[in-house]
Write a protein that holds these residues in place. Structure first.
Motif, PDB file in Angstrom:
ATOM      1  N   MET B 233     -40.815  22.073   0.017  1.00  0.00           N
ATOM      2  CA  MET B 233     -41.664  21.501  -1.023  1.00  0.00           C
ATOM      3  C   MET B 233     -42.038  20.078  -0.673  1.00  0.00           C
ATOM      4  N   ALA B 234     -41.027  19.314  -0.201  1.00  0.00           N
ATOM      5  CA  ALA B 234     -41.286  17.914   0.124  1.00  0.00           C
ATOM      6  C   ALA B 234     -42.279  17.810   1.271  1.00  0.00           C
ATOM      7  N   SER B 235     -42.204  18.715   2.258  1.00  0.00           N
ATOM      8  CA  SER B 235     -43.039  18.507   3.438  1.00  0.00           C
ATOM      9  C   SER B 235     -44.335  19.296   3.402  1.00  0.00           C
ATOM     10  N   VAL B 236     -44.354  20.421   2.678  1.00  0.00           N
ATOM     11  CA  VAL B 236     -45.572  21.229   2.670  1.00  0.00           C
ATOM     12  C   VAL B 236     -46.392  20.985   1.419  1.00  0.00           C
ATOM     13  N   VAL B 252     -39.892  10.703   6.375  1.00  0.00           N
ATOM     14  CA  VAL B 252     -39.662  10.112   5.055  1.00  0.00           C
ATOM     15  C   VAL B 252     -39.647  11.199   3.995  1.00  0.00           C
ATOM     16  N   ARG B 253     -40.554  12.164   4.129  1.00  0.00           N
ATOM     17  CA  ARG B 253     -40.593  13.244   3.138  1.00  0.00           C
ATOM     18  C   ARG B 253     -39.302  14.044   3.152  1.00  0.00           C
ATOM     19  N   ALA B 254     -38.805  14.309   4.367  1.00  0.00           N
ATOM     20  CA  ALA B 254     -37.542  15.044   4.453  1.00  0.00           C
ATOM     21  C   ALA B 254     -36.406  14.210   3.857  1.00  0.00           C
ATOM     22  N   LEU B 255     -36.432  12.897   4.114  1.00  0.00           N
ATOM     23  CA  LEU B 255     -35.398  12.019   3.570  1.00  0.00           C
ATOM     24  C   LEU B 255     -35.401  12.074   2.045  1.00  0.00           C
ATOM     25  N   VAL B 256     -36.610  12.027   1.471  1.00  0.00           N
ATOM     26  CA  VAL B 256     -36.700  12.098   0.010  1.00  0.00           C
ATOM     27  C   VAL B 256     -36.125  13.419  -0.480  1.00  0.00           C
ATOM     28  N   GLY B 257     -36.482  14.497   0.213  1.00  0.00           N
ATOM     29  CA  GLY B 257     -35.965  15.807  -0.181  1.00  0.00           C
ATOM     30  C   GLY B 257     -34.445  15.847  -0.163  1.00  0.00           C
ATOM     31  N   VAL B 258     -33.858  15.377   0.934  1.00  0.00           N
ATOM     32  CA  VAL B 258     -32.394  15.389   1.049  1.00  0.00           C
ATOM     33  C   VAL B 258     -31.761  14.500  -0.027  1.00  0.00           C
ATOM     34  N   ALA B 259     -32.354  13.330  -0.245  1.00  0.00           N
ATOM     35  CA  ALA B 259     -31.781  12.401  -1.224  1.00  0.00           C
ATOM     36  C   ALA B 259     -31.816  12.995  -2.630  1.00  0.00           C
ATOM     37  N   TYR B 316     -20.204  14.643   0.149  1.00  0.00           N
ATOM     38  CA  TYR B 316     -20.687  13.962   1.346  1.00  0.00           C
ATOM     39  C   TYR B 316     -20.526  14.847   2.571  1.00  0.00           C
ATOM     40  N   ILE B 317     -19.382  15.527   2.657  1.00  0.00           N
ATOM     41  CA  ILE B 317     -19.142  16.390   3.812  1.00  0.00           C
ATOM     42  C   ILE B 317     -20.171  17.526   3.818  1.00  0.00           C
ATOM     43  N   ALA B 318     -20.394  18.115   2.633  1.00  0.00           N
ATOM     44  CA  ALA B 318     -21.392  19.186   2.544  1.00  0.00           C
ATOM     45  C   ALA B 318     -22.762  18.655   2.944  1.00  0.00           C
ATOM     46  N   LEU B 319     -23.087  17.449   2.451  1.00  0.00           N
ATOM     47  CA  LEU B 319     -24.387  16.864   2.762  1.00  0.00           C
ATOM     48  C   LEU B 319     -24.538  16.632   4.260  1.00  0.00           C
ATOM     49  N   PHE B 320     -23.476  16.121   4.868  1.00  0.00           N
ATOM     50  CA  PHE B 320     -23.564  15.813   6.295  1.00  0.00           C
ATOM     51  C   PHE B 320     -23.894  17.068   7.095  1.00  0.00           C
ATOM     52  N   LYS B 321     -23.274  18.172   6.709  1.00  0.00           N
ATOM     53  CA  LYS B 321     -23.550  19.401   7.440  1.00  0.00           C
ATOM     54  C   LYS B 321     -24.925  19.969   7.073  1.00  0.00           C
ATOM     55  N   ASP B 322     -25.311  19.765   5.801  1.00  0.00           N
ATOM     56  CA  ASP B 322     -26.627  20.266   5.369  1.00  0.00           C
ATOM     57  C   ASP B 322     -27.780  19.569   6.074  1.00  0.00           C
ATOM     58  N   THR B 323     -27.532  18.361   6.605  1.00  0.00           N
ATOM     59  CA  THR B 323     -28.643  17.654   7.256  1.00  0.00           C
ATOM     60  C   THR B 323     -29.197  18.472   8.414  1.00  0.00           C
ATOM     61  N   THR B 324     -28.405  19.408   8.933  1.00  0.00           N
ATOM     62  CA  THR B 324     -28.908  20.216  10.050  1.00  0.00           C
ATOM     63  C   THR B 324     -30.123  21.040   9.626  1.00  0.00           C
ATOM     64  N   LEU B 325     -30.284  21.228   8.299  1.00  0.00           N
ATOM     65  CA  LEU B 325     -31.397  22.062   7.828  1.00  0.00           C
ATOM     66  C   LEU B 325     -32.753  21.388   7.970  1.00  0.00           C
ATOM     67  N   VAL B 326     -32.769  20.078   8.238  1.00  0.00           N
ATOM     68  CA  VAL B 326     -34.076  19.422   8.327  1.00  0.00           C
ATOM     69  C   VAL B 326     -34.912  19.969   9.476  1.00  0.00           C
TER      70      VAL B 326
END
Ligand SMILES: Nc1ncnc2c1ncn2[C@@H]1O[C@H](COP(=O)(O)OP(=O)(O)OP(=O)(O)O)[C@@H](O)[C@H]1O
Ligand SMILES: [Mg+2]
Lengths: 260, 391
Positions: B233-236, B252-259, B316-326
């Motif tokens: 959604m953030a990028s498309v 930046v769009r991906a960063l906003v999505g993750v945040a 935080y641990i979950a988030l760190f691993k989820d970053t691979t989804l970008v």
């Protein structure tokens, strides 16, 4: 003082500025449940009012209306000449001058005793930290626990915690003190140390509203005793009359139960 | 019961002790290494069976891993030849020269080689900031917070993406990749999610219906949708509403999505902490005229956050691993860099992929385990700092 009808407040211009708390026609409901019914009570400066009565009678609720921890639907509460309205600024103005002591102490467990006592003076009264600490130490000395200043509440006994709670309220230099069953969560041997502190406070002329079942304390320091039942003030009188010559049957029953 | 003097007395008899019982050392089976073994591994028949089962499973798992990563591994070589099986060497383990050869790529992606010192500088500044924040006894932690939350982000933006006026050439984010992207995404997510999460949690408990409604809608919507969807959604979808020229950068769009995604989860973690604080604390803060903000900031939140530290770190641990989804929106993170490198014909061997993934696994494990250990340390310190009553 003669028996005052609870139906009519005392509207005299002369004693107006001596009135610390004026409660007029107070009504409160929890949903459909009528907790406070037409409560009228005025407390003069320096008076010690003891409120007693059976459980669920609305004593705590009444007390908590004085500093607006509870809201109400009808009636007027004037504290030290300031009428409590929905104006948040005004409410905080009143709360600054009204100290409260709870049954379960409610000290802040993440702060030391000293920090508990200086938090509000520093952040609300804007006192410099060093000065606030000096004031706090004075009050801690007064409740006889200056040596516990650097401990955390969890390291103190119940009686010590309650005395810290009293000191914490006093550090705001309040004009009125509210006590909601301050000794009923304490072991019997600790009740006395807390009551002694309160007696000392009364002797210094503090205006106090105290919900308690300690009838010895009531007899010793109360200016007037109020009996509440089913959200109403049933009887209000000086201790002598209240204990020796109760007039309302509810009072007689209550006294017979509590004094055996 | 064990006192022979009383044991031999007739029932109902009176008794007065004349000799005090001296303290004796415990019997051998109560202390010592043998007792320890017995207590922990062979206390009962089921315990013994479980111990044997555990030993069998470990024997089955550990040796192949050690063989692959260390004993059979290839340590030197210039290309795929070194990592191929030969008649003399039928068992080939991890191909470490591949990792060494592509290491810079894993770290920097396609970031221009002459500019890579800027990434190194960013890493150094970030490490200093993290160290300053995590070391609880560090001097001037207030200043550290200003550095970490204000100075560092601004400097990093100029450093990484460039500031022509300062003589730093512009580097398009399309060239960023590898570990630096993972670190940027994770740091932004971690740093931004806590304050936004707190704000959302407070909003959800607000007395104002509109604020509460907006917070509930946001939290429930974001939580009800997978991260991949939020990223898409953030990028498309964003470019559909915002004209091309104003559309923010892909990263930046991906960063906003993750945040946003991690904020919604953080909000629920914080809310659980707020709910665990007894009502008396709110009342005491109110009675002291602290008002809403000071009451929250000085009394409620410090306690609520303290009890939620394990859950915050868990997020935080979950988030760190989820970053691979970008990678699904075309961003080149650490794992993606390994993915690309492993199919490089120069290193294509049967063990290259496994080596790459093993390297990634070790990296993610080390980082997540460090976070977990740090949180445990903080918890223990808070518990030891004061024996605090709950009331
Ligand atoms: N938040 C609430 N919602 C609904 N009912 C309530 C609430 N708080 C109190 N009540 C009811 O109001 C009545 C008066 O409560 P209150 O706490 O004032 O009594 P009390 O006289 O202080 O009693 P006690 O001696 O047990 O403290 C009780 O019947 C109680 O069940
Ligand atoms: Mg009560």
């Amino acid at each position: 003082m003669a028996l005052i009808s609870t139906d009519k407040p005392l509207p005299s211009a002369k004693i107006e500025n001596q009135v610390a708390v004026d409660i007029v026609g107070l009504n409160k409901w929890y949903g459909a449940f009528h907790v406070l019914r037409d409560v009228n009570l005025n407390v003069l400066r320096g008076e010690r009012i003891v409120i007693c009565g059976p459980s669920g009678g609305g004593k705590s609720t009444l007390l908590r209306c004085v500093n607006r921890i509870e809201e109400w639907q009808q009636g007027k509460v004037v504290v030290d000449g300031v009428e409590i309205t929905n104006d948040l600024k005004r409410i905080d103005e009143v709360r600054r001058d009204v100290g409260m002591v709870f049954q379960h102490f409610n000290l802040f467990p993440h702060l030391t005793v000293l920090e508990n006592c200086t938090l509000a003076p520093i952040w609300v009264r804007r006192m410099p930290k060093a000065y606030a600490e000096e004031v706090a130490m004075q009050y801690l000395e007064r409740v006889h626990i200056p040596e516990q200043a650097d401990k955390y509440p969890g390291q103190l006994s119940g009686g010590q915690q309650q005395r810290v709670a009293i000191a914490r309220a006093l550090c705001m230099n309040p004009k009125i003190m509210l006590f909601d069953e301050p000794t009923s969560a304490l072991d019997p041997e600790m009740v006395k140390e807390v009551l002694d502190t309160m007696v000392g406070l009364a002797e210094d002329g503090m205006t106090m509203l105290v919900v308690t079942h300690e009838m010895g304390f009531a007899r010793q320091v109360a200016s007037r005793i109020v009996l509440m039942d089913e959200g109403q003030i049933v009887e209000m009188n000086e201790p002598e009359e209240f204990f020796n010559n109760p007039r309302h049957p509810r009072t007689k029953l209550f006294l017979s139960q509590i004094l055996h | 019961m064990a006192d022979p003097a009383t044991a031999s007395l007739p029932v109902g008899a009176a008794y007065i002790r004349r000799e005090p019982v001296p303290a004796r050392p415990p019997p051998l089976l109560v202390s010592g290494p043998l007792a320890w073994l017995r207590r922990n591994f062979f206390a009962s028949v089921p315990d013994t069976l479980l111990t044997i089962l555990g030993a069998v499973i470990l024997y089955w798992i550990i040796p192949p891993i050690v063989d692959f990563l260390l004993l059979d591994a290839t340590w030197t070589g210039a290309d795929r030849e070194a990592c191929l099986a030969t008649p003399e060497r039928p068992e080939v383990g991890a191909c470490w020269p591949f990792v060494r050869d592509r290491f810079a790529y894993f770290i920097y992606g396609s970031y221009p080689i002459p500019e890579r010192w800027r990434v190194d500088a960013f890493f150094a500044l970030l490490a200093a900031g993290i160290f300053w924040m995590l070391w609880l006894d560090a001097p001037a932690r207030g200043l550290g917070a200003v550095y970490f939350f204000i100075v560092l982000p601004i400097v990093s933006v100029f450093l990484l993406s460039g500031a022509p006026s300062l003589g730093l050439a512009k580097v398009d984010t399309a060239l960023w990749g590898g570990l630096m992207v993972t670190v940027v995404v994770a740091t932004v997510g971690i740093v931004v999610s806590l304050p936004i999460g707190i704000a959302l949690a407070l909003g959800r408990r607000s007395k104002m219906p509109l604020v509460r409604l907006l917070c509930v809608i946001f939290i429930e919507f974001v939580r009800g949708v997978p991260l991949i969807t939020v990223l898409f959604m953030a990028s498309v979808m964003l470019p559909l509403f915002v004209p091309e020229t104003y559309s923010p950068d892909k990263l930046v769009r991906a960063l906003v999505g993750v945040a946003l995604f991690s904020s919604a989860y953080m909000a629920e973690v914080v809310r659980a902490g707020l709910q665990a604080i007894p009502r008396g604390q709110y009342e005491a803060a109110t009675a002291l005229a602290l008002g809403y903000w000071r009451g929250m900031g000085l009394v409620i939140l410090p306690q609520a956050l303290r009890i939620t530290i394990p859950n915050i770190v868990n997020s935080y641990i979950a988030l760190f691993k989820d970053t691979t989804l970008v990678f699904v929106v075309g961003i080149f993170d650490f794992l993606r860099a390994i993915e690309v490198a492993r199919i490089d014909p120069k290193w294509a061997t049967p063990v290259t992929s496994t080596t790459g993934y093993a390297f990634a696994a070790i990296f993610y494990f080390v980082v997540c385990y460090a976070m977990s250990r740090y949180a445990t340390g903080v918890e223990r310190r808070l518990a030891a700092g004061a024996r605090r009553g709950v009331v």
